[in-house]
Scaffold this motif. Structure first.
Motif, short mmCIF file in Angstrom:
data_model
loop_
_atom_site.label_atom_id
_atom_site.label_comp_id
_atom_site.label_asym_id
_atom_site.label_seq_id
_atom_site.Cartn_x
_atom_site.Cartn_y
_atom_site.Cartn_z
N THR A 820 88.94 -77.08 36.04
CA THR A 820 89.16 -76.91 37.48
C THR A 820 89.65 -75.49 37.72
O THR A 820 90.60 -75.04 37.07
N VAL A 821 88.99 -74.78 38.61
CA VAL A 821 89.35 -73.39 38.93
C VAL A 821 89.82 -73.32 40.37
O VAL A 821 89.15 -73.82 41.28
N THR A 822 90.99 -72.72 40.58
CA THR A 822 91.56 -72.55 41.92
C THR A 822 91.81 -71.05 42.17
O THR A 822 92.49 -70.41 41.36
N PRO A 823 91.32 -70.49 43.24
CA PRO A 823 90.38 -71.08 44.22
C PRO A 823 88.99 -71.26 43.61
O PRO A 823 88.67 -70.68 42.58
N SER A 824 88.17 -72.05 44.27
CA SER A 824 86.83 -72.34 43.77
C SER A 824 86.00 -71.06 43.68
O SER A 824 86.13 -70.15 44.51
N LEU A 825 85.15 -71.05 42.67
CA LEU A 825 84.32 -69.87 42.45
C LEU A 825 83.04 -69.96 43.26
O LEU A 825 82.46 -71.05 43.43
N PRO A 826 82.54 -68.83 43.78
CA PRO A 826 81.24 -68.86 44.48
C PRO A 826 80.11 -69.08 43.49
O PRO A 826 80.30 -69.05 42.27
N ALA A 827 78.93 -69.27 44.00
CA ALA A 827 77.77 -69.55 43.15
C ALA A 827 77.48 -68.37 42.22
O ALA A 827 77.24 -68.54 41.02
N ASN A 828 77.51 -67.15 42.76
CA ASN A 828 77.23 -65.96 41.96
C ASN A 828 78.53 -65.23 41.64
O ASN A 828 78.79 -64.12 42.08
N TYR A 829 79.37 -65.91 40.91
CA TYR A 829 80.69 -65.34 40.59
C TYR A 829 80.56 -64.31 39.46
O TYR A 829 79.60 -64.31 38.68
N GLN A 830 81.55 -63.45 39.38
CA GLN A 830 81.66 -62.49 38.30
C GLN A 830 82.74 -62.98 37.32
O GLN A 830 83.70 -63.65 37.71
N VAL A 831 82.55 -62.61 36.06
CA VAL A 831 83.51 -63.05 35.04
C VAL A 831 84.90 -62.51 35.35
O VAL A 831 85.92 -63.16 35.09
N SER A 832 84.98 -61.33 35.96
CA SER A 832 86.28 -60.74 36.27
C SER A 832 87.07 -61.58 37.26
O SER A 832 88.30 -61.51 37.32
N GLN A 833 86.38 -62.43 38.06
CA GLN A 833 87.07 -63.27 39.02
C GLN A 833 87.92 -64.33 38.32
O GLN A 833 88.90 -64.82 38.89
N MET A 841 92.27 -76.74 32.35
CA MET A 841 91.28 -77.33 31.44
C MET A 841 91.87 -78.58 30.79
O MET A 841 93.05 -78.60 30.43
N ARG A 842 91.02 -79.57 30.60
CA ARG A 842 91.44 -80.82 29.96
C ARG A 842 90.39 -81.20 28.93
O ARG A 842 89.19 -81.20 29.25
N ALA A 843 90.84 -81.51 27.74
CA ALA A 843 89.92 -81.87 26.65
C ALA A 843 90.44 -83.10 25.92
O ALA A 843 91.62 -83.18 25.58
N ASP A 844 89.56 -84.07 25.73
CA ASP A 844 89.83 -85.25 24.91
C ASP A 844 88.94 -85.16 23.68
O ASP A 844 87.71 -85.16 23.79
N ILE A 845 89.55 -85.07 22.52
CA ILE A 845 88.81 -84.90 21.26
C ILE A 845 89.16 -86.06 20.34
O ILE A 845 90.35 -86.36 20.13
N ILE A 882 94.31 -82.85 25.27
CA ILE A 882 94.93 -81.54 25.50
C ILE A 882 94.61 -81.08 26.91
O ILE A 882 93.45 -81.18 27.37
N GLU A 883 95.61 -80.58 27.58
CA GLU A 883 95.41 -79.93 28.87
C GLU A 883 95.91 -78.50 28.78
O GLU A 883 96.94 -78.24 28.15
N ALA A 884 95.20 -77.60 29.40
CA ALA A 884 95.61 -76.20 29.39
C ALA A 884 95.47 -75.64 30.80
O ALA A 884 94.47 -75.89 31.50
N ARG A 885 96.48 -74.89 31.18
CA ARG A 885 96.44 -74.25 32.49
C ARG A 885 96.73 -72.77 32.32
O ARG A 885 97.73 -72.40 31.70
N ILE A 886 95.84 -71.94 32.81
CA ILE A 886 95.97 -70.50 32.65
C ILE A 886 95.98 -69.86 34.03
O ILE A 886 95.00 -69.97 34.79
N ASP A 887 97.09 -69.21 34.35
CA ASP A 887 97.21 -68.49 35.61
C ASP A 887 97.40 -67.02 35.26
O ASP A 887 98.50 -66.56 34.95
N MET A 888 96.30 -66.28 35.27
CA MET A 888 96.35 -64.89 34.84
C MET A 888 97.19 -64.03 35.78
O MET A 888 97.84 -63.08 35.36
#
Length: 1686
Positions: A820-833, A841-845, A882-888
């Motif tokens: 889940t990305v906040t705010p939502s990314l546009p269709a043609n987003y750039q990686v820098s955004q 991020m949430r992962a079940d392994i 595992i859940e991970a949250r990254i706020d750059m």
């Protein structure tokens, strides 16, 4: 008369013996009672066994002459699984009824004079039932000799043709004749046995000579009575014992015991008739294999509707292995394999049609089909791929598995042969490689089972070799050779020989070296079957010294693998004594030396031979450099267990470079009298060095190339090194078969570069990122049948016995990923955004593995099974959420580990051994009995003890002996089941982990590994929630930046005094005891503290009286505050003082003060210690000033410590002054919201260059912490303090690291001081110290016992030179030092530091430079002494005014050329260097070295000179000038007035030529001329590299040329007068010029008869002629030419 009587007696005896074979009169039926029992288990009673019993009445009557019928009446089948001999056999009523029709059907057999011939039976009788009849007939088989009572012969029987002993005796009173027939089942000409899965193993005959894993014997006792109608069999009792153990039967074994009893009942007057059916010839007495080949012994299936059963099992596997593997999945997988083996090809086709579009089912089908192991599996894969129903990946996986699992037969070989020529396969390199190599593997498997396999099987590959060789298709030729190597057929020997130099044509000699090496390696599998033939070839290759050294070393590898005899070993040793190639010498010598330590039985003779050879060779070769080629071999074999392992590695080089040409490693295992080459990997880097030699192509400079080619033309006879195509290659072998190889060539590199730098990588990366952001669910499962090894052979009863070993595993992994990305990314987003977003991020392994292993011994048929089975089941599952949250933007990173419910057992391994009896008609009644029942274990031990006691008393009464003969066991020592459980609990994170081990085995019967394995074992790893409130999750949060302070949970508030908390705690406890009821107020705490202060002086003085004088002196110099602490504080103060005042208390003063309190003897010892100390004293001098100095003068060590202490005391805890830079929280979130976990805070004081890290527990009342403090006092000094314990005051350590000088050389010193340490740390430190002391001698480290400063470790490292270090380590009671420790690189000091200046902005180039410089080869010329690259000194006579090749790149690249010229007047050296378009001249002028670049002189004041490319540098070095161009292979070219030197980089070794040599380490081949001839002396060698003048008017002023000279005298050679010409060129003046200086030179001469004329062609080829004699000739060194010269 007497003679006549004797003759008659002999005749009657012969007639009597001729009729001893049982006879069955016509018209009568002979009735016998028959019982056959097969029982398996351990030999001791009271344990479980499994068995089968057949009981019946046997009727035999004659049908015709020599043809009889046999019928079973009232047959009964019983099965057994129970405790022997307590339990009884149970009737298998349903099975008897099902087989009754077959058992009651009579069979026919031929029988003449006791020999059973053909067997006839209707088609309705199955092979298994017919084999039961053969078991009865086996009793009737008797080969009776007329004239011998004791004899042996190879007799056919049910088990095959085996060695049989007969003993005949007669009981005259009972009128009975006794026969005893015994067989040794290990000595059979034709043993009937079926091996499955053993084609990759080799029999170790030498291992079997030391022990047996399988041993069998049988004996039958006959009682025969003579009647009027002939000999009649009254009774036959047979017993057969077969013992098996995987680790030598002498150490305990399981056994299969077969018993047969045939007892005469009566003779009936009537006969019985055969049934109305056609009696077919069904073979002979020998056992025939039937449906048991398709029946796995693990489980017995009743197959009613195979299609439905397959679908049911397939659905079960698909359904119950998501998301984790079911524990019984491997067993179900084996069941599916068994059903598919029974199914027809149409059934498999229908299954595929039904499920091919369902991904999960399709995946399982493609994984199970290869395990069917029949040609149908291979055909299925072939048809589906050609029909485009399989992807490339699916086809590759299926083909690879099928090739190694399918049973080899002619049909399977034909299927693979068709695939090798299929264009669709050829178009895909991966599939082509798999199929081609697989074809060779299939042929090898077939020939292993059929040793007389036809040569036509490998004919297609022979044709492929011929075609590839004619087309010069090198890659195709190598592939074909690999195929032949896999096949290992002796018919391939001639085609392979034709490709080898010396055996093939001239074309073969011109093939690349890679082809020759592959051809030799292809002989390895052939050598296993034809060792003598391969030995002859390999020896010839090795002895041919004209061949490449690598090819000869590979021949030596093959030679040693053939287990060469003593004679060949000594031949090799003798050849090494005269061997000129040190690479070959080092390799073979190291191989021999390694083999001398071999303990494996199959190489025992080789080890003995090599031991003798080493005695001859070691004085000459024992000290060769490690850079030469070497072989390593290590093995270990344990005879009592018949197990072992061996590992070998080969390091092959052709020049003394760091990077070898090839590395090969191989592993072999030994077990149960067989061995297998489990794994082998080889890497060739023949193109890697060439890649280093290549330089980037730039604009071609015509002038440069013209001049360089002129030089090469002058050396026209010099052969340039051939270019190798692949950069590197690697191959992998499993069980002696090459399964894959890869060539890394230019094409692959270019593809990788294009992929990495092109648009494709961006597209793929964007797609992968989109997939991650969108989230995904993935599940993967992989079933695999690792092992299926079976050995099936008949017992005397006709029932088959099977030994088998199965291992199957199913691995699965499920991954669910959401983003889940906040705010939502546009269709043609750039990686820098993404860097400006909040990402969650949430992962079940859920990875899981289930593996089953089965070892089976017993009766296995399609109808009934009675087996002993050892089952091992391993199941692991490690789920994670595992859940991970990254706020750059905020610099916040949070990771959460969520608990997984319902999973406690994460690892389980269980093993048990059981006895199983079951039949296909009544599977519900199957009986499984544990081998060692729990209730019976102790009882059996008591019974065993009772028997031993009885035996002891019986012996005592019989022998009147004391109880010491055989003592009765004590009841207290009865065996018990072993059980151990260990748990560890983390209350902080709320979990508890336990490991549990249980074992109940048969070792109480016999102490041996086999009996220890029998029983039940279990190993478990379990994780439970800890007691207390539940933990919801575990969080790891990292906050960076200004908001780090907001994340602080626990504020650290610590007192500023240095009072140890342990003193406070002790007093508080005493106060509680003495004054119960007193409240802990602030005033009481203060009072307690004051009492503590007042009591410390006495404690301090008491501690001081026990310490050394130096320690006391040290403590007096401390501050008042520190001195008032307890003994532990005093120790710490002493440490701080010692660490800060090296001038006040040096090592010598410490020794001196210590000696004052010792005796006179110790005083002398101290004096001796000081004398030793001079050897390793390093006077360390600081060369820096602290940025925190408190005094105006240069601070001493005391001031540096005070600088640190002042900073530390001013603000002990930075939390009061600065906010944290980083906060890390590791905490458990509980349901009651109580804070639990740990906190790490990092504070940075930029003003004082200080970093502080505090690690604390988040619990409110927990004051245990770790504090780390570091201060950068200057650019050359760092001090750190580590403290831990209660409020960081219990223990502490100080670390000081600083740079300085020892003498004039740079040095580094590391000092560690401490006060009080935990006991555990002291114990570990002592163990480490003792270990270091033990191993120091092995590394040449000197030790000395010295009383150094207590509680201090000091490590001093000083640079002795740019490549060596002096190291001294001082610990409290010992000093260790080593001088001149070599480094594999140059230190960036001195000249190297200056040379690195052009690379100061490129770290990679700096690293490359210091490494290449350290490994560079150096050549030097001092006056007339030349030291070559190989470090060989030669006295040379140099010609004047002529250029000589000093060193040159002799590859086609021509990267550099270094020419040498000696001036005729001043006799000074000049150097000309040619690199690309740069011409550099180094020359002396006015007693100073000068340099010209492209003809323009550069003043020395303008040096260093940097070429515009930045890759060539010219600078002053001492009194001379040095050129550096490592990118072009020239590390350095240096010239001054007295010396010149040339250094080439490591990757140029073996690629140079000229006066300096090849730099390949081959000092025995140093004098190699341009035409590759080895000259006699240094002078001739030096002159051969002269660039001759063309005319006497040449501007170069070189007036000499190289020519063949005639010997000035005639010689008598072999009785004939001859004239001789030199075959080595001699330096002479040009025509018209006269020599000014000459020197004698010894050269070789070729002689011709006096009358013979030397024509022009002979003059040209004279240098290739042989040498008839050596003599001196005159060589010219300087010439003078008149103006009118020609």
């Amino acid at each position: 008369m007497w003679v006549l009587l004797v003759a008659l007696a002999v005749g009657f005896a012969a007639c009597h013996q001729a009729n001893l074979a049982p006879e069955f009169a016509s018209g009568k039926t002979y009735a016998y009672k028959y019982e056959a029992v097969v029982m398996g288990g351990l030999p001791e009673e009271g344990l479980a066994r499994a068995g089968v019993k057949v009981r019946s009445k046997v009727m035999i009557c004659a049908e015709a002459a020599d043809t009889f019928m046999l019928k079973l009446v009232n047959p009964e089948i019983f099965e057994y699984s129970g405790i022997w001999p307590k339990d009884d056999f149970l009737p298998a009523t349903k099975l008897t009824s099902a087989l009754e029709a077959q058992l009651l059907t009579p069979i026919k057999f031929e029988y003449t004079n006791g020999v059973v011939g053909k067997v006839f039976a209707p088609a309705g009788i199955s092979t298994t039932v017919l084999n039961v009849f053969r078991g009865v007939l086996n009793i009737l088989q008797l080969n009776i000799k007329k004239t011998q009572n004791v004899y042996e012969l190879q007799e056919p029987g049910t088990q095959g043709v085996c060695k049989t002993h007969y003993v005949i005796s007669e009981d005259t009173k009972a009128e009975r004749i006794m026969f005893t027939k015994s067989k040794d089942l290990n000595e059979c000409q034709e043993r009937i046995v079926k091996d499955i899965g053993l084609t990759y193993t080799e029999r170790c005959t030498e291992c079997e000579a030391r022990g047996k894993a399988l041993k069998g014997a049988s004996a039958i006792h006959y009682t025969i009575k003579q009647t009027d109608t002939g000999a009649m069999l009254l009774e036959a009792n047979g017993t057969e014992i077969i013992q098996f153990s995987p680790i030598n039967i002498m150490n305990g074994a399981a056994q299969m015991e077969s018993k047969q009893v045939l007892t005469f009942l009566e003779i009936e007057k009537t006969t019985f008739k055969p049934i109305q059916a056609e009696y077919l010839h069904r073979g002979y007495l020998q056992y025939q294999f039937g449906a048991e080949l398709l029946q796995t012994p693990i489980q017995l299936l009743r197959i009613t509707n195979v299609e439905a059963q397959i679908v049911e099992i397939l659905n079960h596997l698909v359904t119950f292995n998501v998301p984790k593997v079911h524990e019984e999945a491997p067993l179900k997988f084996i069941e599916l394999i068994q059903l598919l083996r029974v199914a027809s090809s149409q059934n498999i086709e229908d299954l595929w049609t039904q499920f091919k579009n369902r991904a999960d089912h399709r995946h399982w089908i493609l994984n199970v089909v290869p395990a069917i192991a029949t040609p149908d599996a291979l055909r299925f894969v072939k048809e589906k791929f050609l029909a485009n129903e399989l992807t490339i990946v699916e086809a590759a996986q299926a083909l690879l598995s099928s090739i190694h699992m399918v049973t080899a037969d002619l049909e399977a070989i034909k299927l693979l042969k068709d695939l090798t020529v299929n264009q669709k396969i050829k178009d895909n390199p991966v599939l082509c490689e798999i199929v081609m190599l697989g074809y060779g593997t299939m042929v090898a498997k077939y020939c292993a089972e059929n040793p007389t396999c036809a040569a036509e099987l490998v004919t297609p590959m022979h044709e492929h070799v011929v075609q590839a060789a004619s087309k010069q298709d090198i890659e195709g030729l190598i592939l074909a050779l690999k195929v032949l190597g896999n096949a290992g057929h002796s018919a391939s020997l001639k085609p392979i020989m034709k490709l080898l130099p010396g055996f093939g044509s001239a074309t073969a000699a011109g093939l690349p070296l890679r082809v020759h090496i592959e051809a030799v390696l292809a002989l390895r599998n052939i050598a296993k079957r034809e060792p003598k033939m391969i030995q002859d070839m390999a020896v010839q290759l090795f002895m041919d010294k004209d061949l490449h050294s690598e090819l000869r070393m590979v021949a030596a590898i093959v030679l040693f693998e053939t287990k060469l005899p003593m004679g060949l070993v000594m031949t090799l040793a003798d050849a090494l004594l005269t061997e000129k190639n040190l690479q070959v010498s080092s390799f073979v010598y190291s191989y021999m030396k390694a083999m001398t330590k071999s303990t494996s039985p199959d190489f025992a003779s080789v080890a003995a031979a090599c031991n003798v050879a080493i005695k001859i060779l070691s004085p000459k070769f024992d000290r060769l450099s490690h850079r030469f080629s070497r072989a390593f071999y290590l093995d270990s074999y344990y005879d009592p267990w018949m197990v072992g392992a061996a590992a070998s590695a080969f390091y092959v080089n052709d020049a003394a470079t760091v990077m070898p040409r090839a590395i090969v490693a191989k592993a072999r295992t030994y077990m149960a009298g067989a061995y297998a080459d489990v794994f082998e990997v080889g890497v060739r880097t023949e193109g890697m060095q060439e890649a280093f030699l290549k330089i980037q192509e730039g604009p071609e400079n015509a002038d440069r190339m013209t001049k360089m080619k002129q030089v090469m033309k002058a050396l026209s006879e010099w052969m340039a090194h051939p270019s190798s195509q692949p950069l590197a290659s690697v191959y992998v072998k499993l069980f002696g078969q090459e399964i894959a190889f890869a060539n890394i060539d230019k094409a692959i590199i270019n593809q990788i570069i294009q992929l990495a730098s092109g648009q494709a990588i961006r597209t793929y990366g964007k797609e992968a990122l989109d997939a991650l952001l969108a989230g995904f669910v993935s599940h993967y499962v992989k079933p695999l049948l690792f092992t299926e090894v079976r050995r099936i052979f008949p017992t005397a009863t006709g029932l088959p016995m099977e030994l088998s070993f199965y291992t199957a595993a199913v691995a699965a992994a499920s991954v669910q990923f959401q983003t889940t990305v906040t705010p939502s990314l546009p269709a043609n987003y750039q990686v820098s955004q993404l860097l400006k977003s909040d990402i969650n991020m949430r992962a079940d392994i859920s990875p899981s593995v289930s593996m089953h292993t089965y070892a089976v011994m017993g009766v296995n048929t399609a109808f009934i099974q009675a087996v002993l089975m050892s089952r091992a089941r391993v199941h692991t599952i490690v789920p994670a959420k595992i859940e991970a949250r990254i706020d750059m933007i905020k610099g916040n990173f949070k990771f959460q580990v969520l608990p997984v419910r319902g999973v406690n057992e994460i690892v389980s391994a269980r093993t048990d051994t059981v006895a199983i009896a079951r039949n296909v008609e009544d599977l519900a009644a199957a009986k499984i009995t544990p081998m060692i029942p729990a209730a019976a274990e102790a009882q059996m031990s008591r019974e065993t003890s009772t028997k031993i006691s009885r035996m002891a008393s019986s012996l005592a009464s019989d022998m009147s002996a004391s109880s010491e003969i055989l003592p009765a066991p004590r009841e207290g020592r009865l065996p018990k089941a072993f059980k151990k459980k260990m748990c560890a609990e983390s209350k902080t994170f709320g979990f508890k982990a336990c490991t549990e081990f249980k074992s109940r085995n048969a070792s109480f019967i016999k102490k041996c590994p086999f009996y220890t394995m029998i029983g039940e074992h279990a190993f478990l790893v379990e994780v439970y929630p800890a007691a207390g409130p539940e933990v919801e999750r575990i969080e790891i949060e990292i906050q960076v930046g200004a908001k780090a302070a907001e994340k602080i949970i626990k504020v650290i508030t610590m007192s500023e005094d240095d009072e140890p908390l342990e003193d406070k705690n002790v007093l508080m406890k005493l106060k509680k005891i003495l004054e119960p009821g007193m409240n802990k107020t602030a005033s009481s705490s203060s009072s307690s503290s004051s009492r503590s202060h007042s009591s410390r002086p006495s404690v301090s003085s008491s501690a001081s009286s026990k310490s050394s004088s130096s320690s006391s002196s040290s403590s007096r110099h401390n501050s008042k505050k520190v001195a008032s602490t307890s003994s532990s504080s005093s120790s710490r103060s002493s440490r701080l003082s010692s660490s800060s005042s090296s001038g006040r208390r040096s090592s010598s003063s410490s020794s001196s003060s210590s000696s004052k309190t010792s005796s006179s003897s110790s005083s002398s010892s101290s004096s001796s210690s000081r004398s030793k100390q001079q050897l390793y004293a390093m006077n360390f001098t600081k060369n820096h000033i602290h940025q925190h100095a408190l005094f105006t003068e240069r601070p001493s060590s005391r001031s540096s410590a005070r600088s640190f202490e002042t900073i530390y005391t001013k603000a002990k805890y930075l939390a009061n002054d600065v906010t944290p830079a980083v906060t890390i929280l590791i905490r458990a979130v509980r349901v009651d919201h109580k804070v639990q976990g740990y906190q790490i805070a990092a504070y940075i004081d930029k003003t004082n260059a200080r970093l502080q890290i505090i690690f604390a527990n988040l619990e409110e009342n927990d004051h245990w912490r770790i504090c780390a403090d570091g201060v950068v006092l200057s650019n050359h000094k760092l001090m750190a303090k580590f403290a831990w314990g209660l409020e960081c005051k219990q223990y502490e350590t100080n670390i000081t690291a600083e740079t300085g000088v020892v003498g004039k050389e740079p040095a580094l010193r590391l000092k560690i001081t401490w006060g009080k340490l935990p006991k555990s740390m002291k114990c570990y430190a002592k163990v480490i110290s003792d270990y270091i002391s033990r191993i120091t001698k092995e590394f040449g480290i000197t030790q000395a016992k010295v009383n150094n400063v207590p509680n201090q470790i000091k490590l001093s490292v000083a640079a002795a030179s740019e490549t060596t270090l002096n190291v001294v380590l001082k610990i409290p009671k010992k000093t260790m030092y080593k001088l001149g420790v070599g480094l594999p690189f140059f230190l960036p000091i001195g000249d190297t530091a200056t040379e690195l200046e052009p690379y100061q902005n490129n770290l990679a180039d700096q690293i490359s430079y210091v490494l290449t410089k350290a490994n560079a080869a150096e050549c030097a010329l001092v006056k007339n002494t030349l030291i070559t690259f190989n470090n060989r000194k030669n006295r040379i006579a140099m010609p004047h005014s002529c250029f000589q090749i000093l060193a040159q790149d002799c590859t086609p690249e021509l990267k550099f050329l270094v020419l040498l010229k000696r001036d005729q007047t001043q006799e000074l050296n000049q150097i000309y260097v040619k690199i690309e378009n740069l011409e550099v001249e180094l020359y002396p002028k006015d007693s100073v070295s000068k340099v010209k670049v492209n003809g323009r002189e550069i003043p020395n004041s303008n040096l260093p000179y940097q070429h515009p490319t930045g890759q060539i540098q010219i600078r002053q070095s001492g009194e001379g000038i040095a050129l550096h161009a490592p990118r072009y292979g020239l590390q350095e070219v240096f010239l001054d007035l007295n010396k010149l030197k040339v250094k080439v980089v490591d990757w140029m070794r073996g690629q140079t030529c000229g006066l300096c040599g090849k730099a390949d380490g081959e000092i025995r081949q140093e004098f190699q001329t341009p035409n590759k001839r080895l000259t006699m002396n240094a002078v001739s060698f030096t002159h051969s590299w002269v660039l001759a003048g063309k005319s006497c008017h040449d501007a170069s002023e070189c007036f000499m040329k190289l020519e063949s000279v005639k010997l000035e005298k005639q010689v008598n050679l072999h009785g004939q007068e001859c004239k001789c010409y030199s075959v080595e060129p001699v330096l002479r003046c040009l025509p018209g010029c006269v020599p000014v200086r000459t020197t004698p030179v010894t050269v070789g001469f070729h002689c011709l008869p006096v009358g013979a004329n030397l024509n022009r062609s002979d003059q040209i080829s004279i240098f290739q002629k042989s040498i008839d004699l050596t003599d001196e000739a005159e060589a010219h060194l300087a010439c003078r030419c008149p103006a009118q010269c020609a």
